[in-house]
Design a protein around this motif. Structure first.
Motif, PDB file in Angstrom:
ATOM      1  N   THR A  79      16.081  -6.800 -17.760  1.00 25.60           N
ATOM      2  CA  THR A  79      16.043  -5.350 -17.678  1.00 25.60           C
ATOM      3  C   THR A  79      14.882  -4.751 -18.467  1.00 25.60           C
ATOM      4  N   LEU A  80      14.460  -5.401 -19.528  1.00 26.78           N
ATOM      5  CA  LEU A  80      13.405  -4.840 -20.365  1.00 26.78           C
ATOM      6  C   LEU A  80      12.019  -5.397 -20.033  1.00 26.78           C
ATOM      7  N   ARG A  81      11.906  -6.171 -18.965  1.00 28.85           N
ATOM      8  CA  ARG A  81      10.614  -6.752 -18.620  1.00 28.85           C
ATOM      9  C   ARG A  81       9.652  -5.705 -18.100  1.00 28.85           C
ATOM     10  N   LYS A  82       8.403  -5.892 -18.416  1.00 33.94           N
ATOM     11  CA  LYS A  82       7.344  -5.052 -17.870  1.00 33.94           C
ATOM     12  C   LYS A  82       6.946  -5.623 -16.526  1.00 33.94           C
ATOM     13  N   PRO A  83       6.265  -4.820 -15.691  1.00 35.94           N
ATOM     14  CA  PRO A  83       5.817  -5.349 -14.403  1.00 35.94           C
ATOM     15  C   PRO A  83       4.925  -6.571 -14.613  1.00 35.94           C
ATOM     16  N   SER A  84       5.088  -7.559 -13.754  1.00 37.05           N
ATOM     17  CA  SER A  84       4.231  -8.732 -13.850  1.00 37.05           C
ATOM     18  C   SER A  84       3.528  -8.948 -12.517  1.00 37.05           C
ATOM     19  N   GLU A  85       2.319  -9.468 -12.607  1.00 36.26           N
ATOM     20  CA  GLU A  85       1.526  -9.699 -11.406  1.00 36.26           C
ATOM     21  C   GLU A  85       2.071 -10.913 -10.661  1.00 36.26           C
ATOM     22  N   VAL A  86       2.262 -10.756  -9.375  1.00 33.27           N
ATOM     23  CA  VAL A  86       2.756 -11.820  -8.525  1.00 33.27           C
ATOM     24  C   VAL A  86       1.600 -12.446  -7.745  1.00 33.27           C
ATOM     25  N   SER A  87       0.705 -11.595  -7.248  1.00 29.32           N
ATOM     26  CA  SER A  87      -0.440 -12.059  -6.466  1.00 29.32           C
ATOM     27  C   SER A  87      -1.516 -10.987  -6.505  1.00 29.32           C
ATOM     28  N   ASP A  98       1.760   1.404   5.483  1.00 29.90           N
ATOM     29  CA  ASP A  98       0.482   2.084   5.729  1.00 29.90           C
ATOM     30  C   ASP A  98      -0.230   2.462   4.439  1.00 29.90           C
ATOM     31  N   THR A  99       0.533   2.632   3.370  1.00 33.65           N
ATOM     32  CA  THR A  99      -0.029   3.063   2.090  1.00 33.65           C
ATOM     33  C   THR A  99       0.574   2.227   0.963  1.00 33.65           C
ATOM     34  N   ASP A 100      -0.040   2.289  -0.205  1.00 29.88           N
ATOM     35  CA  ASP A 100       0.513   1.603  -1.374  1.00 29.88           C
ATOM     36  C   ASP A 100       1.973   2.015  -1.550  1.00 29.88           C
ATOM     37  N   GLY A 101       2.789   1.101  -2.038  1.00 29.72           N
ATOM     38  CA  GLY A 101       4.178   1.460  -2.276  1.00 29.72           C
ATOM     39  C   GLY A 101       5.031   0.265  -2.645  1.00 29.72           C
ATOM     40  N   GLN A 102       6.330   0.489  -2.610  1.00 25.69           N
ATOM     41  CA  GLN A 102       7.287  -0.508  -3.059  1.00 25.69           C
ATOM     42  C   GLN A 102       7.975  -1.195  -1.892  1.00 25.69           C
ATOM     43  N   TRP A 103       8.404  -2.436  -2.152  1.00 25.37           N
ATOM     44  CA  TRP A 103       9.138  -3.230  -1.170  1.00 25.37           C
ATOM     45  C   TRP A 103      10.175  -4.064  -1.900  1.00 25.37           C
ATOM     46  N   THR A 104      11.390  -4.076  -1.380  1.00 25.40           N
ATOM     47  CA  THR A 104      12.464  -4.907  -1.926  1.00 25.40           C
ATOM     48  C   THR A 104      12.951  -5.833  -0.815  1.00 25.40           C
ATOM     49  N   TYR A 143      -6.444  -6.473  -3.378  1.00 25.69           N
ATOM     50  CA  TYR A 143      -5.001  -6.226  -3.362  1.00 25.69           C
ATOM     51  C   TYR A 143      -4.350  -6.714  -4.653  1.00 25.69           C
ATOM     52  N   THR A 144      -3.187  -6.121  -4.953  1.00 25.92           N
ATOM     53  CA  THR A 144      -2.378  -6.521  -6.092  1.00 25.92           C
ATOM     54  C   THR A 144      -0.908  -6.366  -5.710  1.00 25.92           C
ATOM     55  N   VAL A 145      -0.114  -7.382  -6.041  1.00 31.46           N
ATOM     56  CA  VAL A 145       1.336  -7.310  -5.886  1.00 31.46           C
ATOM     57  C   VAL A 145       1.936  -7.557  -7.262  1.00 31.46           C
ATOM     58  N   THR A 146       2.734  -6.594  -7.730  1.00 33.23           N
ATOM     59  CA  THR A 146       3.400  -6.733  -9.030  1.00 33.23           C
ATOM     60  C   THR A 146       4.878  -6.425  -8.852  1.00 33.23           C
ATOM     61  N   THR A 147       5.670  -6.859  -9.819  1.00 30.18           N
ATOM     62  CA  THR A 147       7.064  -6.433  -9.823  1.00 30.18           C
ATOM     63  C   THR A 147       7.098  -4.981 -10.284  1.00 30.18           C
ATOM     64  N   CYS A 148       8.121  -4.259  -9.886  1.00 34.34           N
ATOM     65  CA  CYS A 148       8.254  -2.851 -10.288  1.00 34.34           C
ATOM     66  C   CYS A 148       8.673  -2.777 -11.746  1.00 34.34           C
TER      67      CYS A 148
END
Length: 127
Positions: A19-27, A90-96, A121-126
């Motif tokens: 729960t306290l994790r910061k966003p981390s880069e995935v790709s 179509d635009t930057d945003g979130q995906w679950t 491009y960058t994919v990070t956790t929220c």
């Protein structure tokens, strides 16, 4: 004898659950857009990201920008095994994701007469 406070126990528990994790880069990286609909074109140029693992019910931020004078690209998240599109933006945003799977991204040009541009491009956790 040390007895931890309620606050320290709660904080440790939240940290363990993530729960306290910061966003981390995935790709992240730079690739050519998907004007030629193959992950590696005839010239050996990469047009899809390296596959990466996503986890069910985890939120991911997908962001990208395309070099060029007049560009608009969409992000397609594809199943690495089948190549089927599992998510589209179509635009930057979130995906679950609804399930954990190995996926990759491609970026489809949408302006007629354009293509073969570099996409960062960058994919990070929220958060």
């Amino acid at each position: 004898m040390y007895l931890p406070s309620t606050q320290s126990v709660l904080t440790a528990g939240l940290a363990l659950t993530g729960t306290l994790r910061k966003p981390s880069e995935v790709s992240s990286g730079k690739i050519l857009d998907y004007a030629v609909e193959k992950c590696v074109d005839a010239d050996g140029k990469q047009r899809c990201t390296t596959p990466f693992l996503v986890t069910k019910s985890t939120c991911y931020n997908v962001a990208w920008s395309t070099e060029g004078k007049l560009t608009h690209t969409t992000a397609e998240v594809r199943d690495a095994g089948s190549g089927d599109i599992v998510f589209y933006r179509d635009t930057d945003g979130q995906w679950t994701p609804e399930k954990g799977e190995l996926v990759y991204l491609d970026f489809k040009p949408k302006v007629p007469g354009t293509g073969n541009d570099t996409v960062a491009y960058t994919v990070t956790t929220c958060e």
